[in-house]
Design an enzyme around this catalytic site. Structure first.
Site, PDB file in Angstrom:
ATOM      1  N   LYS A 187      -0.514  43.595  36.987  1.00 13.10           N
ATOM      2  CA  LYS A 187      -0.012  44.821  37.007  1.00 13.10           C
ATOM      3  C   LYS A 187      -0.873  46.055  36.612  1.00 13.10           C
ATOM      4  CE  LYS A 187       1.319  48.206  34.898  1.00 13.10           C
ATOM      5  NZ  LYS A 187       1.647  49.305  35.105  1.00 13.10           N
ATOM      6  N   GLY A 240      -8.536  48.391  28.021  1.00 14.09           N
ATOM      7  CA  GLY A 240      -7.246  49.679  28.353  1.00 14.09           C
ATOM      8  C   GLY A 240      -7.433  50.663  27.065  1.00 14.09           C
ATOM      9  N   SER A 241      -6.456  50.809  26.553  1.00 12.20           N
ATOM     10  CA  SER A 241      -7.076  52.118  25.219  1.00 12.20           C
ATOM     11  C   SER A 241      -6.827  50.514  23.738  1.00 12.20           C
ATOM     12  CB  SER A 241      -5.793  52.884  25.294  1.00 12.20           C
ATOM     13  OG  SER A 241      -3.990  52.302  25.460  1.00 12.20           O
ATOM     14  N   THR A 242      -7.485  51.133  22.550  1.00 11.15           N
ATOM     15  CA  THR A 242      -6.686  49.886  21.697  1.00 11.15           C
ATOM     16  C   THR A 242      -5.274  49.831  21.642  1.00 11.15           C
ATOM     17  OG1 THR A 242      -9.104  50.291  20.722  1.00 11.15           O
ATOM     18  CG2 THR A 242      -7.484  49.872  19.304  1.00 11.15           C
ATOM     19  N   GLY A 245      -3.347  47.921  23.256  1.00 12.46           N
ATOM     20  CA  GLY A 245      -3.644  46.940  23.458  1.00 12.46           C
ATOM     21  C   GLY A 245      -3.155  46.071  21.704  1.00 12.46           C
ATOM     22  N   GLU A 262     -10.094  44.199  25.884  1.00 14.49           N
ATOM     23  CA  GLU A 262     -11.329  44.670  26.311  1.00 14.49           C
ATOM     24  C   GLU A 262     -10.633  46.283  26.024  1.00 14.49           C
ATOM     25  OE1 GLU A 262     -13.119  43.930  29.815  1.00 14.49           O
ATOM     26  OE2 GLU A 262     -13.140  42.020  29.341  1.00 14.49           O
ATOM     27  N   GLU A 403     -11.303  58.561  20.131  1.00 15.82           N
ATOM     28  CA  GLU A 403     -11.313  58.113  21.331  1.00 15.82           C
ATOM     29  C   GLU A 403     -10.329  59.062  23.037  1.00 15.82           C
ATOM     30  OE1 GLU A 403     -12.210  54.745  24.934  1.00 15.82           O
ATOM     31  OE2 GLU A 403      -9.968  54.623  23.780  1.00 15.82           O
TER      32      GLU A 403
END
Length: 501
Positions: A187, A240-242, A245, A262, A403
């Site tokens: 995706k 991607g972003s936390t 996640g 990650e 971030e």
């Protein structure tokens, strides 16, 4: 700061191209006939469309991957490796096309996308070599039994890749998972899918059987969520972003998927007074004011500077930033391209406002969008933000802790090594860090004390597929790259054969 105005961005809005998903070896539109506009962030104009895939498309792709799995896992490792090497050759042959699509789609300057494509081909070849090294272990437990372990692919795995480096991540992740014998549903990011769909065209030419790799485009809330919760998908790998996640982790609990995450970063870049300050200033600038406009998880966005050199070093950063060229990412002269899409552009602009509202001092930068270009420039509608640096003494502020994912950094002063370590570790993230010093003893102390998956010393943003890459704390939980790169895509199985004395 230099503004490039003499380069006319390619892919005009009047030439919108449709790209198709790859499912079961066939390129096709979305099941519902929907499309997503891909906007060129350099101009703010639509230049391509990708299918708005949804649950039905994910179901079709998973079914294709499931049907291809048994044959693919049974394919000899040498044959899998041969196919991957053929794909790497094809990527190299079409590198000029691929980096241009990548740069047009997300604004990342060619100074980064062009070498990234060639690096991706090298990483495919690295994983091809690892395919032929998959082994288990023999364990001597009993004289009456043979006991050993084997490593096997998971089966159907889902890859959700980020918009800041979609093609590089596609080449790396797909080649590792395929080398290990898995079949895959990818995706891509809905706002930067074009280069991935283009690279997928060359898989069949390399000899990859239909259904081994499938690519479904679409919104995360539709295609992405459907992939995460699909009962036949054994593992999800997400970069991607936390925040995303965390949502994936919550969604995956219904069927206890294996997750490889990650995630984000807020990396400290520490400069001591005994460092080579000329080299450090160049590297620190390049660590945040990047070809991708600071949109990198490893961006050195917290610059920690020893107090005795603080003002001097900030001045060095200001001079370097003033010489950078913002402009068309396809141009060789461009140092930094635009922010990848509109909502991220507005998010970064809002953080610039937050920094001032929190009481930080704006050392340089802060302008964005039409402020940077003449009204007649084709770039005036692009999502550009100039290199921006705040100075503060409050590491608890939002601009220090959150971030931003843009070309916005914050500089803080420290007096002692102990204080530098405390500031570096005072973050939820632990992805990367940089240290500049000529004191070897200090360097080794900091390497052990800084909580991050990577520590660069007297350099920054140096990556290679032969060296493991991972995060600590809320920056991730699974390593990639390195000599054990395929471990992420393999399960262990123990075997006990009782045969008597």
């Amino acid at each position: 700061m230099s503004i490039a105005t003499n380069e006319s961005p390619t892919a005009p809005s009047s030439n919108v191209v449709d790209y198709l998903q790859l499912i079961g070896g066939e390129f096709r539109a979305a099941s519902n006939g929907g499309w997503i506009d891909s906007v060129n962030p350099t101009t703010g104009q639509v230049w391509a469309r990708v299918p708005a895939g949804n649950t039905d498309d994910i179901d079709l792709a998973v079914a294709a991957a499931s049907a291809a799995y048994e044959d693919w896992r049974s394919t000899p490792a040498a044959q899998r490796a041969s196919i991957l090497r053929a794909w790497a050759r094809s990527v190299r042959e079409h590198a000029d096309e691929l980096w241009r699509l990548d740069s047009t789609d997300n604004g990342r300057a060619r100074v980064e996308t062009s070498p990234a494509i060639l690096g991706g081909a090298g990483q495919i070849e690295f994983h091809a070599g690892l395919a032929e090294t998959i082994t288990g272990e023999t364990v001597d437990i009993s004289p009456t039994a043979s006991t050993y372990s084997v490593r096997e692919p998971f089966g159907v795995v889902g890859l959700i890749i980020p918009w800041n480096a979609p093609l590089a991540m596609f080449l790396a992740k797909v080649s590792a998972a395929v080398a290990a014998g898995n079949t895959i549903v990818v995706k891509p990011p809905e706002r930067a899918s074009v280069s991935v769909l283009a690279a997928a065209r060359y898989l069949a030419d390399a000899g990859l059987p239909p259904g081994v790799v499938n690519v479904v485009t679409g919104e995360g809330s539709a295609a992405g969520e459907a992939l995460v919760i699909h009962p036949e998908v054994r593992k999800i790998s997400f970069t991607g972003s936390t925040a995303t996640g965390r949502r994936i982790t919550e969604k995956s609990t219904s069927n206890l998927k294996v997750l490889g995450l990650e995630l984000g970063g807020k990396s400290p870049h520490i400069v001591f007074a005994d460092a080579d300050l000329d080299a450090a200033a160049i590297s620190v600038s390049a660590g945040i004011f990047t070809g991708s406009a600071g949109q990198a998880c490893i961006a050195g966005s917290r610059i920690l500077i020893e107090r005795s050199i603080f003002e001097d070093f900030v001045d060095r950063l200001r001079i370097i930033a003033s010489r950078m060229t913002l402009g068309d990412p396809l141009a060789e002269s461009t140092d930094m391209g635009p922010i990848a899409f509109d909502t991220q552009f507005e998010k970064v602009r809002e953080y610039v406002k937050v920094g001032s509202a929190e009481g930080a001092t704006l050392a340089f930068g802060g302008r964005s969008g039409a402020e940077l270009f003449d009204e007649a420039s084709p770039l005036s509608g692009g999502y550009f933000i100039e290199p921006t640096l705040f100075v503060t003494d409050d590491n608890t502020s939002r601009i220090c802790q959150e971030e931003i994912f843009g070309p916005v950094a914050v500089a803080l002063a420290f007096d002692t090594e102990e204080e530098a370590v405390a500031l570096a570790n005072d973050s939820l993230y632990g992805l990367a860090a940089g240290v500049w010093s000529s004191d070897l003893g200090r360097v080794h102390r900091l390497i052990r004390r800084i909580r991050s998956g990577t520590v660069w010393v007297n350099t920054y943003r140096r990556l290679h597929w032969a060296l493991p890459f991972s995060g600590q704390k809320e920056s991730g939980n699974r390593p990639s790259n390195g000599p054990h790169a395929l471990d992420e895509w393999l399960e262990h199985k123990s075997v006990w054969i009782e045969h008597g004395a």
